[in-house]
Design a protein around this motif. Structure first.
Motif, PDB file in Angstrom:
ATOM      1  N   ARG A  22       0.852  -1.453  -0.336  1.00  0.00           N
ATOM      2  CA  ARG A  22       0.336  -0.129  -0.328  1.00  0.00           C
ATOM      3  C   ARG A  22       0.892   0.919  -0.160  1.00  0.00           C
ATOM      4  O   ARG A  22       0.850   1.884   0.682  1.00  0.00           O
ATOM      5  N   PRO A  23       1.590   1.483  -1.125  1.00  0.00           N
ATOM      6  CA  PRO A  23       2.818   2.654  -1.437  1.00  0.00           C
ATOM      7  C   PRO A  23       1.886   4.350  -0.586  1.00  0.00           C
ATOM      8  O   PRO A  23       2.892   4.161   0.080  1.00  0.00           O
ATOM      9  N   LYS A  24       1.036   4.493  -0.915  1.00  0.00           N
ATOM     10  CA  LYS A  24       0.464   5.943  -0.796  1.00  0.00           C
ATOM     11  C   LYS A  24      -0.195   5.444   0.971  1.00  0.00           C
ATOM     12  O   LYS A  24       0.324   6.924   0.898  1.00  0.00           O
ATOM     13  N   ALA A  25       0.299   4.741   1.195  1.00  0.00           N
ATOM     14  CA  ALA A  25      -0.017   4.393   2.869  1.00  0.00           C
ATOM     15  C   ALA A  25       1.055   4.188   3.623  1.00  0.00           C
ATOM     16  O   ALA A  25       1.310   3.780   4.658  1.00  0.00           O
ATOM     17  N   LEU A  26       2.409   4.228   2.872  1.00  0.00           N
ATOM     18  CA  LEU A  26       3.283   3.845   3.826  1.00  0.00           C
ATOM     19  C   LEU A  26       3.343   2.480   3.914  1.00  0.00           C
ATOM     20  O   LEU A  26       4.320   2.472   5.580  1.00  0.00           O
ATOM     21  N   ASN A  27       2.537   0.899   3.552  1.00  0.00           N
ATOM     22  CA  ASN A  27       1.940   0.198   4.159  1.00  0.00           C
ATOM     23  C   ASN A  27       1.174   0.099   5.573  1.00  0.00           C
ATOM     24  O   ASN A  27       1.606  -0.982   6.315  1.00  0.00           O
ATOM     25  N   ALA A  28       0.367   0.951   5.727  1.00  0.00           N
ATOM     26  CA  ALA A  28      -0.020   1.327   7.140  1.00  0.00           C
ATOM     27  C   ALA A  28      -0.645   0.038   6.798  1.00  0.00           C
ATOM     28  O   ALA A  28      -1.557  -0.238   5.611  1.00  0.00           O
ATOM     29  N   LEU A  29      -1.067  -0.512   7.937  1.00  0.00           N
ATOM     30  CA  LEU A  29      -1.573  -2.150   8.785  1.00  0.00           C
ATOM     31  C   LEU A  29      -2.954  -1.964   8.959  1.00  0.00           C
ATOM     32  O   LEU A  29      -3.342  -2.071  10.063  1.00  0.00           O
ATOM     33  N   SER A  30      -3.857  -1.962   7.271  1.00  0.00           N
ATOM     34  CA  SER A  30      -4.949  -1.577   7.814  1.00  0.00           C
ATOM     35  C   SER A  30      -5.433  -3.192   8.220  1.00  0.00           C
ATOM     36  O   SER A  30      -4.692  -4.383   8.387  1.00  0.00           O
ATOM     37  N   SER A  31      -7.050  -3.736   8.570  1.00  0.00           N
ATOM     38  CA  SER A  31      -7.812  -4.945   8.573  1.00  0.00           C
ATOM     39  C   SER A  31      -7.625  -5.602   7.450  1.00  0.00           C
ATOM     40  O   SER A  31      -7.561  -7.104   7.784  1.00  0.00           O
ATOM     41  N   ASP A  32      -8.031  -5.468   6.122  1.00  0.00           N
ATOM     42  CA  ASP A  32      -8.100  -5.633   5.068  1.00  0.00           C
ATOM     43  C   ASP A  32      -6.560  -6.167   5.354  1.00  0.00           C
ATOM     44  O   ASP A  32      -6.597  -7.396   4.662  1.00  0.00           O
ATOM     45  N   ALA A  64       4.133   2.055   7.935  1.00  0.00           N
ATOM     46  CA  ALA A  64       4.408   2.956   8.999  1.00  0.00           C
ATOM     47  C   ALA A  64       3.133   3.121  10.392  1.00  0.00           C
ATOM     48  O   ALA A  64       2.968   4.022  10.738  1.00  0.00           O
ATOM     49  N   GLY A  65       2.927   1.883  10.263  1.00  0.00           N
ATOM     50  CA  GLY A  65       2.351   1.410  11.671  1.00  0.00           C
ATOM     51  C   GLY A  65       0.571   0.675  11.705  1.00  0.00           C
ATOM     52  O   GLY A  65       0.628   0.790  10.313  1.00  0.00           O
ATOM     53  N   ALA A  66       0.000   0.806  12.445  1.00  0.00           N
ATOM     54  CA  ALA A  66      -1.074   0.206  12.121  1.00  0.00           C
ATOM     55  C   ALA A  66      -2.422   1.442  11.664  1.00  0.00           C
ATOM     56  O   ALA A  66      -1.532   2.085  11.301  1.00  0.00           O
ATOM     57  N   ASP A  67      -3.138   1.016  10.502  1.00  0.00           N
ATOM     58  CA  ASP A  67      -3.522   2.098  10.113  1.00  0.00           C
ATOM     59  C   ASP A  67      -4.454   3.194  10.700  1.00  0.00           C
ATOM     60  O   ASP A  67      -5.894   2.839  11.256  1.00  0.00           O
TER      61      ASP A  67
END
Ligand code: CAA
Length: 257
Positions: A22-32, A64-67
């Motif tokens: 998820r490059p645009k969100a710096l790979n923030a770890l969403s639930s999905d 960069a962390g959880a979303d």
């Protein structure tokens, strides 16, 4: 092959690579993304042709962390009832060795995901931290426990209370990462290490991983007993016979399983 939206999964010989994507969100770890990573790991873990799993991100961010955007409007007890972050436990149930290849930011849940893996190889540009306190929370995917076990109270308190980032050299000095390599060579070097692990008998590698992990769960005496029993049990495997015969015969072992 299952299609994922937030990760890429590839296999090269006996090494599987999961790339957080998820490059645009710096790979923030969403639930999905959590669901996909866990599903992918479980699938690979049950595949006898996979001897090692690598989890990596992009050059700029492992994760960069959880979303934070997904999390910000959550409330208690909703978060308690849905057991938010609870599925990550399934990743740590995997028996196949997992290596994290960390380039760039590994913050909050990103650092915690790296620490759920069995070893971390860092690019020299890696930054580790638990900045949750700057958001009004504390680590929620294991950071307060795994970081403390990895680096001790002094550094864990420092990181969890100030939210500061630790660079790759400090992380290696502190015992958080196994090796630091030039960022440009991170994936190549990690694939060599993962390939080495995957070239071992899988049964034996699982036994080694379990034995080391046991040391975090029990007393020295119980841990030593568990190790000894696992060591004895390996003498029931063809791979013990093969490994020791190959040494005596000065040839390469051919592992059965
Ligand atoms: N969640 C959601 N989105 C995030 C994110 C996160 N954790 N981290 C970065 N992003 C998004 C940014 O919002 C930004 O999106 P937009 O382009 O839509 O604005 C995009 O990724 C790029 O980020 P930046 O513009 O901020 O990039 P930067 O290079 O200026 O800064 C950074 C990089 C220092 C890592 C900064 O992004 C940052 O501080 N991120 C948050 C780090 C953090 O606090 N992590 C902990 C999360 S809480 C947690 O993980 C709980 C737990 O214990 C599991």
């Amino acid at each position: 092959e299952k299609q994922f939206e937030n990760i890429l999964v590839e296999q090269k010989d006996r090494v599987a690579v999961i790339t957080l994507n998820r490059p645009k969100a710096l790979n923030a770890l969403s639930s999905d993304m959590e669901k996909e990573v866990v599903e992918a790991v479980e699938g690979l873990d049950s595949n006898p042709d996979v001897g090692c799993i690598v989890i990596t991100g992009s050059e700029k961010a492992f994760a960069a962390g959880a979303d934070i955007k997904e999390m910000k409007d959550k409330e208690y007890p909703g978060i308690y009832l849905e057991r938010f972050f609870g599925d990550w436990k399934r990743l740590t149930n995997a028996r196949t060795p997992i290596v994290a290849a960390v380039s760039g930011f590994a913050l909050g849940g990103g650092c915690e995901l790296a620490m759920m893996c069995d070893m971390i190889i860092a690019g020299d540009n890696a930054k580790f931290g638990q900045p949750e306190i700057t958001l009004g929370v504390i680590p929620g995917m294991g950071g307060s426990q795994r970081l403390t076990r990895a680096v001790g109270k002094a550094k864990a308190m420092d990181l969890c209370l100030t939210g500061r980032q630790m660079d790759a050299d400090e992380a290696e000095r502190s015992g958080l990462v196994a090796r630091v390599v030039p960022a440009a060579e991170l994936l190549d070097e990690t694939m060599k290490v993962a390939g080495k692990i995957a070239s071992m008998s899988k049964t034996t590698a699982i036994a080694a991983k379990q034995a080391v992990n046991r040391s975090f769960e029990t007393t020295l005496e119980e841990g030593l007993l568990a190790e000894q029993n696992a060591f004895y049990a390996l003498f029931a495997t063809e791979d013990q016979t093969e490994g020791m015969s190959a040494f005596a015969e000065k040839r390469k072992p051919e592992w059965k399983r």
